[in-house]
Design a protein around this motif. Structure first.
Motif, PDB file in Angstrom:
ATOM      1  N   SER A 166       0.848  -1.191   0.000  1.00 27.20           N
ATOM      2  CA  SER A 166       0.000   0.000   0.000  1.00 27.20           C
ATOM      3  C   SER A 166       0.884   1.241   0.000  1.00 27.20           C
ATOM      4  N   ASN A 193      -4.641  -2.916  -6.362  1.00 25.57           N
ATOM      5  CA  ASN A 193      -5.885  -2.876  -5.599  1.00 25.57           C
ATOM      6  C   ASN A 193      -5.794  -1.911  -4.427  1.00 25.57           C
ATOM      7  N   ARG A 194      -4.582  -1.730  -3.894  1.00 26.17           N
ATOM      8  CA  ARG A 194      -4.418  -0.792  -2.777  1.00 26.17           C
ATOM      9  C   ARG A 194      -3.715   0.495  -3.198  1.00 26.17           C
ATOM     10  N   CYS A 195      -2.938   0.424  -4.260  1.00 32.43           N
ATOM     11  CA  CYS A 195      -2.293   1.646  -4.752  1.00 32.43           C
ATOM     12  C   CYS A 195      -3.171   2.393  -5.761  1.00 32.43           C
ATOM     13  N   LYS A 196      -4.264   1.752  -6.183  1.00 33.69           N
ATOM     14  CA  LYS A 196      -5.338   2.383  -6.971  1.00 33.69           C
ATOM     15  C   LYS A 196      -5.038   2.597  -8.448  1.00 33.69           C
ATOM     16  N   SER A 197      -3.771   2.775  -8.815  1.00 36.58           N
ATOM     17  CA  SER A 197      -3.442   2.984 -10.227  1.00 36.58           C
ATOM     18  C   SER A 197      -1.959   2.729 -10.425  1.00 36.58           C
ATOM     19  N   GLU A 200       0.044   5.624  -9.045  1.00 39.64           N
ATOM     20  CA  GLU A 200       0.165   5.644  -7.587  1.00 39.64           C
ATOM     21  C   GLU A 200       1.136   4.567  -7.104  1.00 39.64           C
ATOM     22  N   TYR A 201       1.203   3.458  -7.824  1.00 41.09           N
ATOM     23  CA  TYR A 201       2.160   2.408  -7.477  1.00 41.09           C
ATOM     24  C   TYR A 201       3.591   2.906  -7.675  1.00 41.09           C
ATOM     25  N   SER A 370      -9.081  -5.817  -7.602  1.00 40.09           N
ATOM     26  CA  SER A 370      -9.978  -5.412  -8.678  1.00 40.09           C
ATOM     27  C   SER A 370      -9.239  -5.130  -9.986  1.00 40.09           C
ATOM     28  N   TRP A 371      -7.916  -5.075  -9.926  1.00 36.41           N
ATOM     29  CA  TRP A 371      -7.120  -4.847 -11.128  1.00 36.41           C
ATOM     30  C   TRP A 371      -6.725  -6.159 -11.816  1.00 36.41           C
TER      31      TRP A 371
END
Length: 474
Positions: A166, A193-197, A200-201, A370-371
């Motif tokens: 995360s 899924n936790r870094c959102k994109s 963001e990763y 979700s990714w």
């Protein structure tokens, strides 16, 4: 861990002795009940403790808490230090403990290669230094305190892996370790899924820049496209780049596959050093460059570093070469699975599979939330870019890899299975001594691990007879 008595700890924390003894000695630390597994532990407790009976086997025990303690609970073997805020007291202890030791600390992150790079550095340094660091497989955030407390008066260097699940994970880890050297091996696409994109990763991995606090050395893979996206505008520390281009500081030239590893020429400061690293793949060379660059900062010159690196051995299940069913060759790469490591594995299959039938067996890429659809599509694109004769996927989500590879233009044979039961029967019909089988998954895929066990013939790793003896990898 350096030992303290309760009196010293109370001074550090500005704590009040509720009951127990100032003479009690502390050798270990914990902030979760499950981490209390030894006597003489200091436990930072945010929760209310009802009784101590279940902890008796670990007495003497020192508890730090802001909670009001019922004095009728006084128990021989338990010492209570009361503080205003348990969390603040915990971090005060962590920062104080780390400040006691002036030593080089390397922190390593990356989508793939971080564990191998860490172990390479430990291997090189441990010849003549007392080293501590994260274990081979455990880089959990819950283990940071234990790893920090492994530093003591005899420790001469620390080497710690800082994984990203995360945003904030790298910064958190470095609050414990306070590295002087940071390494980012590469940045792919994982934990979205936790870094959102993906963006963001990249930022989450790039937290290493802030963690160094403009005082340390940052080692980067110069050829990794996502690493180039890290914001270095305000970074005032030193940057060391590794890669194949002349613009890098540590350069790998003349990369060749040998019978059980990679040969290359290291170029640094206008000098050249014949080098070797065990394990197939150009990615191993990048790992080696980062390791050599890090130990050079700690005082091990390249001449010595490359000699020590020759005796390093990669882990089992990292592109491990095995004898397989019907005389085939198995590439067991079931250590971990990301799109980055898949790309590296397929490059190895391309090289050592020249002139042979190449089969890729790929399982589901886990921990993508979700990714998952996006990540498995990316894996399909990667497969399509490589010379694979037969693609086999195992698992419902892994089927996305096969479907998308075909959509991208993959023309070779494709088989998809929900489990590995039928895969063995298929392989027994289509593989022979002229076949190399790459099996790609992570260590948690029970079905694929069992498949490897069924189709391998010998435990002992074999050497691959390379076409024309060696392949140039540049």
């Amino acid at each position: 861990m350096k030992s303290f008595d309760v009196r010293e700890i109370r001074t550090i924390l500005s704590g009040k002795l509720l009951y127990g003894s100032d003479e009690t000695i502390v050798h270990h630390g914990a902030y979760r009940f499950k981490h209390i597994n030894k006597k003489h532990t200091i436990f930072f407790s945010k929760k209310r403790i009802v009784n101590f009976n279940h902890l008796k086997e670990f007495f003497p025990l020192v508890i730090v808490t802001h909670r009001n303690i019922n004095m009728s609970m006084q128990t021989e073997g338990v010492t209570i230090i009361q503080v205003e805020d348990t969390d603040k007291a915990y971090w005060k202890f962590v920062h104080y403990y780390r400040s006691l030791f002036n030593l080089p600390v390397v922190a390593i992150t990356g989508t793939s290669g971080k564990t191998t790079t860490k172990e390479m550095i430990k291997h090189i340094l441990s010849v003549d230094k007392n080293i501590t660091g994260t274990g081979i497989t455990s880089n959990s955030r819950t283990a940071h305190l234990q790893y920090l407390l492994n530093i003591d008066e005899d420790t001469e260097a620390g080497v710690f892996e800082t994984a990203v699940g995360s945003p904030g994970d790298v910064l958190l880890a470095c609050e414990y370790y306070k590295p002087s050297i940071g390494i980012i091996t590469n940045i792919g696409e994982h934990h979205l899924n936790r870094c959102k994109s993906p963006e963001e990763y990249i930022k989450a991995k790039g937290e290493m820049v802030a963690a160094l606090k403009n005082q340390g050395v940052l080692i980067l893979n110069a050829e990794d496209e996502n690493s180039k996206k890290i914001d270095l505008q305000h970074y005032q520390g030193r940057i060391i780049k590794v890669g194949k281009a002349d613009s890098s500081d540590f350069i790998a030239k003349n990369i060749q596959y040998s019978n059980d590893g990679m040969e290359f020429t290291l170029k640094f400061n206008q000098k050249e050093y014949p080098s070797y690293v065990h394990g197939y793949g150009e990615h191993q060379v990048y790992n080696a460059l980062s390791a050599i660059a890090a130990v050079n900062e700690i005082g091990i010159d390249p001449t010595e570093a490359v000699q020590r690196l020759k005796t390093f051995r990669k882990f089992n299940k990292q592109l491990q070469v095995l004898d397989g069913l019907n005389g085939s060759t198995i590439l067991d790469d079931t250590w971990s699975s990301t799109t980055t490591s898949l790309e590296a594995a397929l490059k190895v299959l391309d090289e050592i599979g020249k002139g042979r039938k190449k089969i890729a067996i790929i399982g589901t890429i886990t921990d993508v939330g979700s990714w998952g659809y996006y990540i498995h599509q990316k894996a399909g694109e990667i497969v399509n870019n490589h010379d694979v004769d037969v693609l086999i996927t195992i698992g419902m989500h892994a089927k996305i890899i096969a479907d998308h590879a075909v959509k991208c233009g993959f023309k070779s044979k494709v088989y998809t299975f929900n489990n590995s039961i039928l895969v063995y029967n298929l392989l027994s019909k289509i593989i022979d001594k002229n076949t190399i089988v790459l099996i790609k998954s992570d260590m948690y895929s029970k079905a694929i691990i069992e498949l490897v066990a069924r189709i391998k013939v010998k435990e002992k790793a074999k050497n691959v007879q390379l076409t024309n003896d060696k392949h140039i990898a540049e």
